[in-house]
Design an enzyme around this catalytic site. Sequence first.
Site, mmCIF file in Angstrom:
data_model
loop_
_atom_site.group_PDB
_atom_site.id
_atom_site.type_symbol
_atom_site.label_atom_id
_atom_site.label_comp_id
_atom_site.label_asym_id
_atom_site.label_seq_id
_atom_site.Cartn_x
_atom_site.Cartn_y
_atom_site.Cartn_z
ATOM 1 N N CYS A 199 -2.860 4.496 -5.053
ATOM 2 C CA CYS A 199 -3.710 5.645 -4.721
ATOM 3 C C CYS A 199 -3.411 6.825 -5.634
ATOM 4 O O CYS A 199 -3.822 7.950 -5.357
ATOM 5 C CB CYS A 199 -3.535 6.045 -3.255
ATOM 6 S SG CYS A 199 -1.881 6.616 -2.832
ATOM 7 N N ASP A 258 0.856 -1.196 0.000
ATOM 8 C CA ASP A 258 0.000 0.000 0.000
ATOM 9 C C ASP A 258 0.888 1.241 0.000
ATOM 10 O O ASP A 258 0.972 1.972 0.994
ATOM 11 C CB ASP A 258 -0.916 -0.017 1.225
ATOM 12 C CG ASP A 258 -1.929 1.117 1.205
ATOM 13 O OD1 ASP A 258 -2.218 1.625 0.106
ATOM 14 O OD2 ASP A 258 -2.417 1.504 2.276
#
Length: 397
Positions: A340, A300
Amino acid sequence: MSEALAVLKQGREKSILRGHPWIFSGALKKLSGKTGDTVRVVDSEGNFLAWGACSPDSAIPVKIWSFGNEAEKIDASFFERKLEQAFLYRKTVFNGVLPDAYRLVNAESDGLPGLVADVYNDCCVCQITGAGMDRFRDVIAKLLLKYAPRSVYERSDVESRLRDGLSFRTGLLAGEEPPEFFQFTENGIRFSADPRNGHKTGFYLDQRISRKTVMEAAAGAEDALNCFSYTGGFGLAALAGGAKRVLNIDASADALAIARKNAEANGFTEEQFGTQVADVFQFLRKCRDSRRTFDLIVLDPPKFADTAAQREKAARGYKDINLLAMKLLRPGGKLFTFSCSGAMDGDLFTKVVDSAAADAKCDFRIFARMAQGPDHPVAATFPEGFYLKGIAGVRIS
């Protein structure tokens, strides 16, 4: 005093008529407003289209407040209505029971460009990123007290403010000073968030569903690896789901200190929840060289691309870490990988992961795709609001 006005070039009103909230500089014939002004947007023939927030030096000089209603006033009552709409949407998607921590306002996707507001129990942390919204800072602060009666704290220390000619601002906006840490529960896991120094508003609330997906998939994992772990959210989810051990890697010692605090609050030992300060890229290469393997890996990373111009470089970075991670997966191991970066669309991210699997010479099969949680909506007229992409897959061989 003349009216602040944005006049579009001929034929450039189509996106506004469809409800898209951005006007790029190339679409403008004339812009007479100053930074932060509310401008009247008209087509090339002078017909009213919208009210917008003006930022002449930005690549997006006008962001729309309101479409089609010339009589509408952009004042306290306007923002009060918008906030109530945002709140009622959250009540709806959470079936009437709001979580301890959630996003109340998600900028353009809630019709409030330049404003992000996250609620942690009775406190709110907001980011004001646009010049137009900055003009209404005091109005917004007072209105947010309705949803967070204890405290409204500002964390407007993001790069996007600089593009609107604004400086960083942090500090109390309304109510009393917030506590040093917010305490809240998500999916049965206890967390702490640092409102003053943490990333974003203190926590990555957008990964709520993804953490639950990891939790549900972690049973049977002997060794899990949580990369770019920040304060340990995915690592705690893996342990809560049945993983035996998890190692959390992050470059920030301060973030890992909070991660250990979170682990202790949930009853996990240091043997179960390990932490290591390291550069993830270097750590993964060392694991590859030493033939260290894992049953579950979470990637992430922070945003690799802010703009389309950075997309190619970002794609190389995503491929690098995914290739390394796939080589570290044991047969039957699961990889959860995220981007993201708004400039990386879902198709490109999938191609990057597919290419990494091919170069790793592994049979990798995707079983789930993930996105930002329901409190981070994407307006149908604003596809740019979709930024968080996640892929979950299993290495078969």
